[in-house]
Design a protein around this motif. Structure first.
Motif, PDB file in Angstrom:
ATOM      1  N   ALA A  87      49.633  35.708  43.136  1.00 23.06           N
ATOM      2  CA  ALA A  87      48.183  35.930  42.974  1.00 23.06           C
ATOM      3  C   ALA A  87      47.612  34.931  41.954  1.00 23.06           C
ATOM      4  CB  ALA A  87      47.929  37.364  42.523  1.00 23.06           C
ATOM      5  N   HIS A  88      48.380  34.677  40.891  1.00 24.60           N
ATOM      6  CA  HIS A  88      47.979  33.681  39.890  1.00 24.60           C
ATOM      7  C   HIS A  88      47.771  32.305  40.550  1.00 24.60           C
ATOM      8  CE1 HIS A  88      48.324  31.065  36.369  1.00 24.60           C
ATOM      9  NE2 HIS A  88      49.385  30.515  36.916  1.00 24.60           N
ATOM     10  N   LEU A  89      48.710  31.924  41.407  1.00 31.95           N
ATOM     11  CA  LEU A  89      48.604  30.625  42.100  1.00 31.95           C
ATOM     12  C   LEU A  89      47.448  30.628  43.100  1.00 31.95           C
ATOM     13  CD1 LEU A  89      52.418  30.018  42.814  1.00 31.95           C
ATOM     14  CD2 LEU A  89      51.037  28.987  40.987  1.00 31.95           C
ATOM     15  N   ALA A  90      47.255  31.747  43.789  1.00 36.55           N
ATOM     16  CA  ALA A  90      46.177  31.843  44.789  1.00 36.55           C
ATOM     17  C   ALA A  90      44.808  31.750  44.110  1.00 36.55           C
ATOM     18  CB  ALA A  90      46.297  33.149  45.572  1.00 36.55           C
ATOM     19  N   LEU A  91      44.688  32.356  42.942  1.00 34.77           N
ATOM     20  CA  LEU A  91      43.415  32.345  42.208  1.00 34.77           C
ATOM     21  C   LEU A  91      43.030  30.936  41.779  1.00 34.77           C
ATOM     22  CD1 LEU A  91      41.128  34.053  40.900  1.00 34.77           C
ATOM     23  CD2 LEU A  91      42.531  34.163  38.821  1.00 34.77           C
ATOM     24  N   LYS A  92      44.049  30.144  41.421  1.00 33.28           N
ATOM     25  CA  LYS A  92      43.774  28.745  41.039  1.00 33.28           C
ATOM     26  C   LYS A  92      43.096  27.995  42.177  1.00 33.28           C
ATOM     27  CE  LYS A  92      47.634  27.599  38.018  1.00 33.28           C
ATOM     28  NZ  LYS A  92      48.685  26.584  37.860  1.00 33.28           N
ATOM     29  N   GLU A  93      43.497  28.296  43.411  1.00 29.22           N
ATOM     30  CA  GLU A  93      42.943  27.582  44.573  1.00 29.22           C
ATOM     31  C   GLU A  93      41.606  28.162  45.027  1.00 29.22           C
ATOM     32  OE1 GLU A  93      45.846  27.360  47.703  1.00 29.22           O
ATOM     33  OE2 GLU A  93      47.071  25.928  46.571  1.00 29.22           O
ATOM     34  N   ARG A  94      41.419  29.455  44.813  1.00 30.80           N
ATOM     35  CA  ARG A  94      40.193  30.113  45.283  1.00 30.80           C
ATOM     36  C   ARG A  94      39.690  30.997  44.149  1.00 30.80           C
ATOM     37  NH1 ARG A  94      43.770  29.634  49.675  1.00 30.80           N
ATOM     38  NH2 ARG A  94      42.805  28.683  51.524  1.00 30.80           N
ATOM     39  N   LYS A  95      38.815  30.405  43.322  1.00 34.98           N
ATOM     40  CA  LYS A  95      38.434  31.010  42.038  1.00 34.98           C
ATOM     41  C   LYS A  95      37.716  32.347  42.183  1.00 34.98           C
ATOM     42  CE  LYS A  95      39.460  27.186  39.606  1.00 34.98           C
ATOM     43  NZ  LYS A  95      40.797  27.161  38.967  1.00 34.98           N
ATOM     44  N   ASN A  96      36.995  32.524  43.277  1.00 34.61           N
ATOM     45  CA  ASN A  96      36.220  33.764  43.412  1.00 34.61           C
ATOM     46  C   ASN A  96      36.995  34.893  44.106  1.00 34.61           C
ATOM     47  OD1 ASN A  96      36.146  32.506  45.859  1.00 34.61           O
ATOM     48  ND2 ASN A  96      34.087  33.229  46.362  1.00 34.61           N
ATOM     49  N   THR A  97      38.319  34.874  43.941  1.00 38.33           N
ATOM     50  CA  THR A  97      39.125  35.989  44.466  1.00 38.33           C
ATOM     51  C   THR A  97      39.235  37.076  43.401  1.00 38.33           C
ATOM     52  OG1 THR A  97      40.469  34.271  45.529  1.00 38.33           O
ATOM     53  CG2 THR A  97      41.269  36.534  45.695  1.00 38.33           C
ATOM     54  N   ARG A  98      39.168  38.305  43.839  1.00 34.12           N
ATOM     55  CA  ARG A  98      39.420  39.458  42.960  1.00 34.12           C
ATOM     56  C   ARG A  98      40.583  40.245  43.539  1.00 34.12           C
ATOM     57  NH1 ARG A  98      37.407  36.545  40.568  1.00 34.12           N
ATOM     58  NH2 ARG A  98      35.362  36.409  39.597  1.00 34.12           N
ATOM     59  N   PHE A  99      41.401  40.833  42.651  1.00 32.75           N
ATOM     60  CA  PHE A  99      42.589  41.555  43.111  1.00 32.75           C
ATOM     61  C   PHE A  99      42.577  43.002  42.637  1.00 32.75           C
ATOM     62  CE2 PHE A  99      43.790  37.084  42.566  1.00 32.75           C
ATOM     63  CZ  PHE A  99      44.326  36.797  43.797  1.00 32.75           C
ATOM     64  N   ILE A 100      42.955  43.905  43.516  1.00 35.40           N
ATOM     65  CA  ILE A 100      43.270  45.276  43.100  1.00 35.40           C
ATOM     66  C   ILE A 100      44.768  45.450  43.349  1.00 35.40           C
ATOM     67  CG2 ILE A 100      42.801  47.737  43.378  1.00 35.40           C
ATOM     68  CD1 ILE A 100      40.153  46.990  44.740  1.00 35.40           C
ATOM     69  N   PHE A 101      45.533  45.572  42.251  1.00 35.86           N
ATOM     70  CA  PHE A 101      46.979  45.738  42.394  1.00 35.86           C
ATOM     71  C   PHE A 101      47.332  47.218  42.364  1.00 35.86           C
ATOM     72  CE2 PHE A 101      46.758  41.469  40.365  1.00 35.86           C
ATOM     73  CZ  PHE A 101      47.349  40.752  41.391  1.00 35.86           C
ATOM     74  N   HIS A 102      48.039  47.676  43.404  1.00 40.11           N
ATOM     75  CA  HIS A 102      48.495  49.063  43.457  1.00 40.11           C
ATOM     76  C   HIS A 102      49.985  49.089  43.177  1.00 40.11           C
ATOM     77  CE1 HIS A 102      44.710  50.428  45.388  1.00 40.11           C
ATOM     78  NE2 HIS A 102      44.727  49.217  45.899  1.00 40.11           N
ATOM     79  N   GLY A 103      50.385  49.910  42.178  1.00 40.33           N
ATOM     80  CA  GLY A 103      51.821  49.995  41.889  1.00 40.33           C
ATOM     81  C   GLY A 103      52.086  50.582  40.519  1.00 40.33           C
ATOM     82  N   ILE A 104      53.312  50.378  40.074  1.00 37.41           N
ATOM     83  CA  ILE A 104      53.745  50.980  38.816  1.00 37.41           C
ATOM     84  C   ILE A 104      53.173  50.159  37.646  1.00 37.41           C
ATOM     85  CG2 ILE A 104      55.769  51.619  37.436  1.00 37.41           C
ATOM     86  CD1 ILE A 104      57.257  51.990  40.153  1.00 37.41           C
ATOM     87  N   LYS A 105      52.225  50.774  36.952  1.00 38.60           N
ATOM     88  CA  LYS A 105      51.437  50.074  35.931  1.00 38.60           C
ATOM     89  C   LYS A 105      52.315  49.462  34.840  1.00 38.60           C
ATOM     90  CE  LYS A 105      47.177  51.075  33.313  1.00 38.60           C
ATOM     91  NZ  LYS A 105      46.656  49.712  33.382  1.00 38.60           N
ATOM     92  N   SER A 106      53.358  50.201  34.450  1.00 41.68           N
ATOM     93  CA  SER A 106      54.219  49.709  33.370  1.00 41.68           C
ATOM     94  C   SER A 106      54.978  48.444  33.769  1.00 41.68           C
ATOM     95  CB  SER A 106      55.210  50.806  32.960  1.00 41.68           C
ATOM     96  OG  SER A 106      56.023  51.134  34.071  1.00 41.68           O
TER      97      SER A 106
END
Lengths: 353, 353
Positions: free
Chosen positions: A25-44
């Motif tokens: 996601a970090h790499l994808a954001l570099k290429e497409r700056k206006n991406t937003r992410f909702i991550f579902h999973g174990i927060k810790s």
């Protein structure tokens, strides 16, 4: 400038989750700056990774859920255990709720398909969902579907795949009128299965409604890129995809041993290394990672379970492009233009097929 | 020293017939001196070619027939027109009459299959013939069948293909106990079509009777060479074969353009040219030319229609090896050892399935 695109991510899906997912996601954001992410999973597990990628953090939201679907769980079992509580389900739920434009998971394909179908439901007029692959060819990328969402397809289901595939081609490629071929064992009209012949007739008559029907194509037409969209039943599509992957690996392995055969060929390989690296990148399956679940009321993308961050970056990029190009609208539009779907919509409520 | 092997040849079959056929026979004879040929076809076209290859002439007999089956003729049409009179039919008839050990044609596959089935008849206990391909893999050559002799196969027919394929593997490869896999979309027991699951059960129980049953294999297992014999229904087998051919050509084309990209890579390619030529030979489809029609009372080999003399040489070599290794006896032996065929042979006469 443009509105942002929100991708809902099953952060726990796949062999290298959640690290490869967050890094991707970090790499994808570099290429497409206006991406937003909702991550579902174990927060810790997710939070410390977001600390590692400070640029990603402001574009991300984390939704905690404890339940993770295992790679080897049976679809029915996964659905019972994970419905409403697992990271996989919640990633899809965000699309249903309109919070996200598209969902993505590297988890178990069968479970993801079962949950996506149960949560999002098939589109009105589409009997069953299909999985589309983006397939690199000698001409350009093409769409091949179904890759094994279901086994067996009648004529009407093949026609549905043609509608879905051509909408995806119009969405991802620079074409308003993609060509569609039906995968068959011969190009003569007489050959092949009844369902394929019948689908061929329907597509011939409808040709022009958002696509151009090319006719039958054979296995070697996939690699040639003869048409923009290759339509086939799921069992055959899955075998074709994996056979092609196996063949590409086989040829790459032959090439490596040939070039290592003696010192002259090694020197040659060294001189040609930039060309050979370009070839390696071109053949890298990670760059075309992502099966697209189509025919549901929302888009879900399956990333390869063994993906690393590069694979996830590609799959997230694909998700972004589909949302940006308004794939769902394009599917609806193709269905509107397709004659078969008008008489079939006599009943206003969605019928079970 | 050893007895000679007689190959009955449809000299008129294929795009480059009869020249490529006769030239190929000349090359095949150089490698296997005790081969004898019966050429069926238009004498006025064959005789001058035999004058060109004086070594071949004493090993050859020419049988004149006027009728030639066209590459685009429908099987039923070809059978009506060519039965008893065409070069294709007469090549098969020589096997039936015991004059030749094996027949070969580069003509139209559908017509050849129809004639071979009509003339030689399926073996007792085998419901339908199949076409086997010799498939080069990372490990060694393997057998894949059916390549499209028929479309659709029930469990019993898949089991028949396993019997035929393992007999062919024992005949051509250095193994007494080839491994057999059923092509499927997943390796878990639960997946796939009913017919494949049912065939899996039968093969599990019979494992040891001339082969070892490995279980399900996926498309990428073909290129890996996971098993010696891959069994699949004809539609899927044909698509897999052509998809693999397309992928191999695609990768070869990528490689060519990569190496031509700039002068450094061109120099590298020049230095590595012997290695790259070895690779080209390894990937040359002509070196594994020939589909084997199996399950009939006699062996018929289909050479690729577009073959040149190198392709025919390979196919004739394959024909020779199958006759030399007594393939028909090996099939009979596997059937004897296979439990399913005992209860099925209650009726002494051949039953129509």
């Amino acid at each position: 400038m443009t509105d942002s695109i929100t991708i809902s991510v099953d952060a726990m899906g796949g062999d290298n989750a959640p690290r490869a997912v967050i890094h991707g996601a970090h790499l994808a954001l570099k290429e497409r700056k206006n991406t937003r992410f909702i991550f579902h999973g174990i927060k810790s597990q997710i939070d410390p990774l977001l600390e590692e990628f400070p640029d990603l953090k402001p574009a991300s939201e984390v939704r905690h859920c404890e339940t993770v679907i295992a790679m080897d769980e049976k679809p029915s079992q996964a659905l019972r255990k994970g419905k409403g509580v697992s990271s996989m389900w919640m990633a899809i739920q965000s699309v249903k709720d309109g919070e996200a434009d598209v969902a993505i998971s590297g988890g178990n394909t069968g479970a993801l398909m079962a949950m996506a179908t149960f949560c999002l439901r098939p589109m009105e007029g589409i009997s069953r969902p299909g999985i589309a692959a983006i397939w690199p060819t000698l001409r350009s990328d093409i769409i091949v579907l179904d890759m094994g969402a279901t086994i067996g397809a009648d004529a009407r289901q093949l026609v549905d795949y043609a509608i879905l595939g051509s909408a995806l081609a119009r969405s991802l490629f620079d074409t308003d009128n993609p060509t569609v071929g039906l995968l068959n064992v011969g190009t003569e009209e007489v050959k092949g299965l009844e369902s394929i012949k019948e689908a061929g007739k329907i597509l011939s008559e409808a040709s022009g409604a958002g696509f151009t029907y090319h006719g039958f194509v054979e296995g070697d037409d996939i690699g040639k890129g003869t048409v923009d969209v290759v339509v086939t039943e799921g069992f055959v599509g899955n075998i074709a995809l994996k056979t092609a992957e196996g063949t590409a690996r086989q040829v790459a392995s032959y090439l490596r041993s040939a070039l290592m055969a003696n010192w002259v060929s090694r020197l040659g390989a060294l001189l040609a290394s930039s060309a050979l690296n370009a070839l390696r990148r071109k053949m890298d399956p990670r760059t075309v990672n992502g099966g697209v679940f189509m025919g549901l009321n929302g888009i879900v993308i399956k990333s390869h379970g063994g993906s690393d961050e590069i694979g996830y970056k590609s799959a997230l990029g694909l998700a972004y492009e589909m949302a940006r190009s308004r794939l769902m609208d394009k599917i609806g539009d193709t269905m509107q233009r397709f004659p078969i779907h008008k008489p079939a919509q006599e009943q206003p409520t969605q019928s079970e097929v």
